[in-house]
Every structure is written in structure tokens, then in C-alpha cells.
Design an enzyme around this catalytic site. Structure first.
Site, short mmCIF file in Angstrom:
data_model
loop_
_atom_site.label_atom_id
_atom_site.label_comp_id
_atom_site.label_asym_id
_atom_site.label_seq_id
_atom_site.Cartn_x
_atom_site.Cartn_y
_atom_site.Cartn_z
N GLY A 39 -2.27 15.99 -17.68
CA GLY A 39 -2.97 16.62 -16.57
C GLY A 39 -4.41 17.00 -17.02
O GLY A 39 -5.11 17.22 -16.36
N CYS A 56 9.57 5.15 12.23
CA CYS A 56 8.57 3.89 12.28
C CYS A 56 9.03 2.88 13.17
O CYS A 56 10.20 2.54 13.61
CB CYS A 56 8.91 3.12 10.86
SG CYS A 56 7.94 1.48 10.69
N CYS A 104 10.66 -0.18 11.49
CA CYS A 104 11.77 -0.40 10.77
C CYS A 104 12.81 0.56 10.89
O CYS A 104 13.89 0.80 10.82
CB CYS A 104 11.69 -0.49 9.25
SG CYS A 104 10.94 1.07 8.40
N CYS A 110 5.20 2.55 9.12
CA CYS A 110 5.35 2.85 7.74
C CYS A 110 3.97 2.65 7.30
O CYS A 110 3.46 1.24 7.48
CB CYS A 110 6.33 2.09 6.95
SG CYS A 110 8.08 2.61 7.48
N CYS A 118 9.06 -0.94 4.09
CA CYS A 118 9.01 -1.31 5.43
C CYS A 118 9.74 -2.60 5.82
O CYS A 118 10.73 -2.88 6.31
CB CYS A 118 7.69 -1.31 6.36
SG CYS A 118 8.11 -1.25 8.21
#
Lengths: 254, 278, 231
Positions: B29, B238, B241, B263, B269
Site C-alpha cells: 500500500g 445482464c 447473459c 456486463c 459475459c
């Protein structure tokens, strides 16, 4: 019992000695006023004692519970911890101390969040309670301080400082630049809060009246040195040093 | 004829970047400065990510590049082709097949596995940028873990909007120590940062900083106990899909202004449609 | 039982602003004050009566001498004591009643009277109740209790100050002209308060110009004379 002590501190700005071998101790719950004219070194002493300015010589000691220890000993992180958790600072100019683009509630909540508070509801409740304490309508909690008057801003700064119930608060001319009637209200507020919370205060003022109203003890400074110190009423009613007599004699009778 | 060194960058530059990456992995980080090079594309187009990718690619790697979740947008296609031409490595659009995934603004829906590396393109690496424009101040705040003021921002959002109004680039605490920008991924993707088995690398070319999350690093979004992190997701499935658990893009579907959601991750997808035969 | 014992008190004022002229006021002053007794300070104007009272309270810094008071069961030295100690002794042991109220802006009369009680740790409700009772005893109308005395008449301000001075039940009370300029009815109220203080065992030392008051309350007299100016 000594909470904080400056030990033989000296601070120069170029050739000018703003502080010359100054020692001063503050007890727990004690309210000490430093009085003197501009350039007497009173603000420099406040800045050195609050760790904002390093002395050229001497040291500043603080008792965090394990006896007096130099505030500079633990490095910057330890000093910041003192400043954030154990001390508070009320500046003369609230606009520079507050975040003007953050709401009144956010300003009060900041010190709590810095100290680790992570409950929004509790932070907000504390902010509302403190607004009420400093006589600002809690309904204004989400307002930006831009629309606040000078006196309100100063009261907001006081709330934002005292919300974490510090052990020691430094105040630099907290009522400077305010109308007399507004001053009275703030002084009364500070007096009451300081007693209720049991905080020690180191106050810098050029106003003898402010010192008399708030302080247990007065320290008179001139040209970087302490010329007289004692009980507030004693220093003002029976001033010993020539400069103190001049200072007291220069005050218009109330 | 080989016109460029393998993966474009010279070996000295790669070593310099790898050293910075090792430091970054050692301090999760924490932003590490590196000597960002001129690249044959402008800042803002992924120069930081490309340099990190170039520094870690080997001949056996399989590279996937996505932009906003899609493998077929200009930026993704260009970067994929860039590495194909300068290194002759294999490329793919399939998340499970990739050993290195360079991404802008998304984390794939398909869970990453140990051994994979994901490289994020980062425009602004400094999460404290909004609080202070001063690098010195920000460095000091990081050094002292002095992040309380960041919560003031969240407080203000909740006071004003009832919730934290950060839909992407939602700041996170890494390993309980450093505040980090996850790059402009949707807040919805933030939980995928946490305890991810893959190595996650972040590169910012213009700002000349890189940082990292080693595998299985604790990553927590900033929040309040009583206003826990709660990322927004469109309440829809979606249209292609049928997935109801993926991050969706909103499209205007026709001239009447009808809206559809599909998506954002094209590979996930496509895979689902193949499986279900949709 | 001795409540206060002072000896060898000297006090002079150096006026730096008047070319450093030195005004001698007290030399070798002293007294012994027992619990339950009332001593009147007498002497002509300029003899240093008020100065002695103020020195005993620590308001003026004695140049020499010893001021010992019974505080928390033991005799302690007040002269030269650190500020925090003097504050503690004032909070618990020595009360000072003057005729002049230092009114604080915005603070209601009731809170001015209650302040020393709160400082001593009394809870707010009890302190307020006690303050109300004292203001009643001094004839301050109820309507004024919650107003700041800044706007009160001189006599009303004086009585608010007396209420504050008697509210604390200090074991030692220093009284500087407590009845000056009061009417007969109020003067009698103050005499009653002083008698009540004595009968609970307080030691009183006061300046009472009014012989009627002095005779009514004091059982001993300490006479001070102005110092002869020394060359």
C-alpha cells in the site's frame, strides 16, 4: 502537581531573542495567562510549549501519566499524538483553524475521528451536543461555517477543540478582534467549560481584563523574559515589577 | 529483425522498475517512486501500467488487457498488440488463461488465482490528494498514519447525501497501515482487493509512483460502524447473459431511450453465454 | 483553637511609575484569631486595615512575616506559598468579603454566588439552591436571581457579593466593610449572617466602621496606627 513545564527555553529569530531563558510550569486544571505587549515573546512561548516551534535551548516537559518527559523525545508522531489527543489549540483567527468548506458538524467531529471514533451516529450526536453547549443552534449542524459570524466561528472552534476533552488547551488571544459584547459571551463560555471539564489552560492575551476573568495565575512577559508571576489577583492588585505596574495602570477602569 | 528489446523497455529500466516493485511488495500500500520513462503513448493512456507489465513479462507469460472490463476497446486492443509485437508473447481475452492481466478501471469478475498478476493503470496514486495538494503534507500524513481527516470527507458525504458518495476510487486501508487509492475501479470491485490470491501491482506513469498488494493482503474500505461500506450496483440482470451478480454498464438501447444493462466484463459475459448456450 | 496566626507582617508599596517612591504601610503587624471569635480591625484611615486583610488573603504579597492558617486540620504557611496552594486554601478555608462586587458579564447573580461552591465540588443543583437561599437572606428579589448583576444598583451588587461571601461557610472570614452603605434592615441581615457564622465556629476578622455593627458582632479589637514615615 505539574502537568507541563518549560525549562530554561530560549528561542531566537535571527539576532532577536524572542525568548530568553524562560521557565514556566503549569499544574493540572490550572489556568495560566501570559500577558505582555506585542513582541514580548508571549506568543513564541505559547508556540514553543505547544510543540509548534522548537526551542534553540532548553526543553518542554509534559506529564502524560508516567511523569514529566520531554515532548520532543518521542519524535514527531508522539508530539502529534499529544497535540491531537491530550491538547487543544484555540487560535485567534477561527477561519484559519476551521475547515471552512466542511460543515459545522464535520469540524467538531474531526478531532473525534482523528482520535479514532468510527461511529457516525455517535460523532454526529456529540457534534450536536457541543453546538448546543457553545450556544449555536444544533439545527445548523450541516451548514458550512462561511455564513457564521465572528463570534459564532470562535465558539465553533472552541467546540471543535474541547470535544475530545483535552487535558490542556492553548489559547492565543481567543477573543482578539471580537466586539466587547461578543467577547464577554465567549469568556463566560470558556470559564464555565474549563471548570466543568477540569482542563488546564495556557492563555496568551494582551487584555488584562481577560486575564483577570479567566486566570488562576498570571505571567507577565517583557522582551523575551518573565518579569513577574503570581496569583492573578495578586499580580493585578499588587504588581511588583515596574512594567507590570505600567501595564495595570494603562487599563481603563471597567 | 528485432527492432526493440523484449517488451520494449531496455533491461536496465526493467531492473529499476523491478527493484521498485520489490519495495512496493515489501510495504503493501505504500507508494514507491520510480523513474517513469517516456512511452510511445501519452500519459493517461496507461503508461504506468505498461511499464510495470513490461518489467514483469517473461517469454512464457500470457497477457490479457482490459479497459473498463472490456477486451475489445481501442486502448485494450492497442496495448495488447503493443506487447504482442514487442515481445512475441501469447495474448488472451480469457481471465483464467492469463498469467498477467493489465487493467484500467475494473477487476475481472472471474476470481483470480494464486500465481496470476494483475497490473492496474493508475491516474492519481495519492488518496490524500483531495485533502491536500502538497506532496510533503501527504507524505507526512502517511508516515504518521494520520488519516482522521479522510473520515471527515466520508462524514460530510453521509451528512449531505445519506451515504458515502464515492462510486469509484474508494479509498482503502491496506494491512491496517497505509491508506491507498485502488485506482478508479468501481467501489463494487473493492471487496475483490481483499485477500486476493493474485499479486496486485499499481503503476502511475505521469505521477511516477507504483505500489502493490501482495497476495492475501487485508484491504478494508474506509467506513463507519453504523454506515458500513455498501457499494452500489444497478438493480438489474445482464441483458446478454442474465447474470445478476456482476457489475453492469448502462446502455441506451434504441431511439426511444430504452435502457439496458450489460456486463462490463466482456470475458465473463461471453463465458457465461457459452456455458448456458444463451 | 487557633484558626489564623500572623506575625511580623510588613508591607510597603514601591510605586515605580512615581519615580520609585516607597510607601510603608505595615510593619511588624500580627494577630491571633481563634475559631468562633470575631476581631475588629480599628484605627484611623491610612493605618493599613484593608492592606492587612488583603495580605492575610494573599491578595497583597507581604514583604515579611508569617501567616499560618488552620487548613485541612493542620497549620500551614500562607505567606510565600505557591499559587496553587493559595488557591486551594481560599477555596476551602479563607473567605474574603468586600463591599465591591466584581460582576462578570453575562453571569447571573445566582451563579456568581454559587461559583465558589461549585469550585469546591458541590453538585450544581445543591449549589444553586444554596445560592438562592443566600440571595433570599440578603433580600435580593427572586426576579433578579437569574439576571447578571452588571445592571443592578450599587446596594444590590454589594448584597450579591455578601451572599457569595457567606455562602461558602469558610472557617475563616475576612470582612472589609461588609455593611458600608447598607440600610438598617439589610445591615441587620448581615449582622445575623455574621452571628450565624460565628456560632458554627468560624473565625471572623473585619473592618467595621459602623460602631453599632462592631459592638453587635466583635468581641475583640486590633488597633492599627499609621506608620511614621522613616527617612
Amino acid at each position: 502537581m505539574t502537568l507541563m513545564a518549560a525549562e530554561r527555553v530560549t528561542r531566537r529569530f535571527g539576532a532577536v531573542a524572542a525568548l530568553e531563558d524562560v521557565s514556566l510550569a503549569i499544574g493540572r486544571r490550572e489556568i495560566v495567562a501570559i500577558v505582555g505587549e506585542s513582541g514580548s515573546g508571549k506568543s513564541t512561548l505559547l508556540n514553543v510549549m505547544s510543540g509548534r516551534l522548537a526551542p534553540d535551548a532548553g526543553r518542554v516537559m509534559y506529564d502524560s501519566g508516567a511523569g514529566l518527559a520531554p515532548i520532543a523525545a518521542g519524535g514527531e508522531a508522539a508530539l502529534l499524538d499529544l497535540q491531537r489527543r491530550r491538547w487543544g489549540f484555540v487560535a485567534q483567527e477561527p477561519r484559519l483553524a476551521l475547515r471552512m468548506n466542511v460543515s459545522a458538524g464535520g469540524n467538531i467531529g474531526e478531532r473525534l475521528m482523528v482520535a479514532g471514533a468510527r461511529n457516525y451516529g455517535a460523532i454526529r450526536a456529540a457534534a450536536a451536543r457541543w453546538l448546543e453547549t457553545v450556544e449555536i443552534d444544533p439545527a445548523r449542524i450541516d451548514e458550512l461555517p462561511r455564513g457564521f459570524s465572528g463570534g459564532m466561528l470562535q465558539r465553533l472552534q472552541i467546540a471543535a477543540t474541547l470535544v475530545t476533552e483535552p487535558e490542556l488547551v492553548f489559547m492565543d488571544e481567543p477573543t482578539g478582534g471580537l466586539d466587547v459584547s461578543v467577547q464577554a459571551r465567549i469568556l463566560d463560555l470558556v470559564r464555565g467549560l474549563v471548570r466543568r471539564l477540569g482542563v488546564a489552560v495556557l492563555l496568551v492575551t494582551h487584555d488584562i481584563g481577560v486575564a483577570r476573568l479567566l486566570a488562576d495565575r498570571i505571567v507577565v512577559m517583557r522582551q523575551g523574559r518573565i518579569v513577574e508571576t503570581g496569583l492573578a489577583d495578586q499580580v493585578l492588585d499588587d504588581p511588583q515589577h515596574e512594567y507590570t505596574q505600567l501595564l495595570v495602570a494603562s487599563v481603563l477602569p471597567a | 529483425m528485432q527492432l526493440y528489446n523484449f517488451a520494449y523497455l531496455d533491461e536496465h529500466t526493467k531492473r529499476m522498475i523491478r527493484r521498485a516493485i520489490l519495495k512496493a511488495v515489501a510495504i503493501p500500500g505504500h507508494q514507491i517512486p520510480f523513474a517513469s520513462r517516456e512511452m510511445p503513448l501519452p500519459y493517461g493512456w496507461g503508461t504506468g501500467g505498461i511499464q510495470v507489465t513490461a518489467a514483469i513479462l517473461g517469454p512464457d507469460d500470457v497477457l490479457k488487457v482490459i479497459d473498463q472490463g472490456a477486451d475489445d476497446t481501442t486502448n485494450a486492443v492497442s496495448i495488447r498488440r503493443f506487447f504482442a509485437r514487442t515481445s512475441s508473447i501469447r495474448t488472451t481475452t480469457r481471465t483464467p488463461e492469463a498469467s498477467v492481466i493489465q487493467t484500467r478501471h475494473r477487476i475481472p469478475e472471474t476470481a483470480l488465482r494464486a500465481g496470476q498478476i494483475i497490473v492496474y493503470q493508475v491516474p492519481i496514486p495519492e488518496p490524500l490528494y483531495r485533502l491536500t495538494p502538497s506532496r510533503a503534507d501527504a507524505a507526512r500524513m502517511h508516515a504518521l498514519a494520520d488519516y482522521g481527516a479522510m473520515h471527515v470527507r466520508l462524514y460530510e458525504d453521509i451528512a449531505r447525501h445519506g451515504r458515502v458518495a464515492l462510486a469509484y476510487d474508494y479509498p482503502v486501508m491496506v494491512n491496517g497501515r497505509y491508506l491507498m487509492s485502488p485506482s478508479p475501479i468501481p467501489a463494487y470491485d473493492n471487496p475483490k482487493l481483499h485477500m486476493n490470491p493474485a499479486l496486485q501491482l499499481f503503476g502511475a506513469g505521469r505521477e511516477k509512483r507504483l505500489y502493490a498488494l501482495p497476495p492475501y493482503t487485508e484491504v478494508r474500505p474506509l467506513d463507519f460502524e453504523d454506515h458500513p461500506f455498501d457499494p452500489h450496483r444497478a438493480d438489474a440482470a445482464c441483458a446478454l447473459c442474465g447474470a445478476a451478480d456482476t457489475y453492469l454498464d448502462e446502455l441506451i438501447a434504441d431511439d426511444t431511450g430504452r435502457r439496458r444493462f450489460i456486463c462490463s466484463d466482456t470475458d465473463s459475459c461471453d463465458s457465461r453465454r457459452e456455458e448456458t448456450g444463451a | 483553637m487557633i484558626a489564623l496566626e500572623a506575625s511580623g507582617i510588613a508591607k510597603s508599596f514601591v510605586l515605580h511609575l512615581q519615580r520609585g517612591v516607597r510607601l510603608g504601610v505595615l510593619r511588624d503587624a500580627g494577630l491571633t484569631l481563634r475559631a468562633g471569635e470575631c476581631v475588629a480591625l480599628t484605627g484611623p484611615s491610612g493605618a493599613g486595615k484593608s492592606t492587612l486583610l488583603r495580605a492575610l488573603y494573599g491578595n497583597y504579597r507581604a514583604d515579611a512575616g508569617s501567616i499560618r492558617v488552620r487548613h485541612r486540620g493542620a497549620m500551614v504557611e500562607l505567606a510565600g506559598a505557591p499559587a496553587a496552594h493559595v488557591i486551594e486554601i481560599r477555596r476551602e478555608t479563607i473567605g474574603h468579603v468586600s463591599q465591591f462586587l466584581r460582576a462578570m458579564p453575562r453571569v447571573p447573580a445566582r451563579d456568581i454566588v454559587a461559583a465558589p461552591l461549585l469550585e469546591r465540588g458541590m453538585d450544581e443543583a445543591a449549589a444553586r439552591a444554596r445560592a438562592e437561599a443566600m440571595l433570599d437572606a440578603l433580600g435580593i428579589p427572586k426576579a433578579l436571581h437569574t439576571l447578571p448583576p452588571v445592571t443592578f444598583s450599587g446596594g444590590e451588587q454589594q448584597r450579591v457579593n455578601l451572599a457569595r461571601g457567606f455562602a461558602g461557610d469558610w472557617p475563616i472570614l475576612l470582612l472589609d466593610e461588609p455593611t458600608a452603605s447598607l440600610d438598617a434592615a439589610n445591615r441587620d441581615r448581615v449582622i445575623a449572617l455574621m452571628r450565624a457564622a460565628r456560632s458554627r465556629g468560624a473565625a471572623l476578622l473585619g473592618i467595621f466602621h459602623d460602631p453599632l455593627v462592631r459592638d453587635a458582632i466583635a468581641d475583640a479589637e486590633l488597633r492599627l496606627e499609621p506608620l511614621k514615615e522613616q527617612a
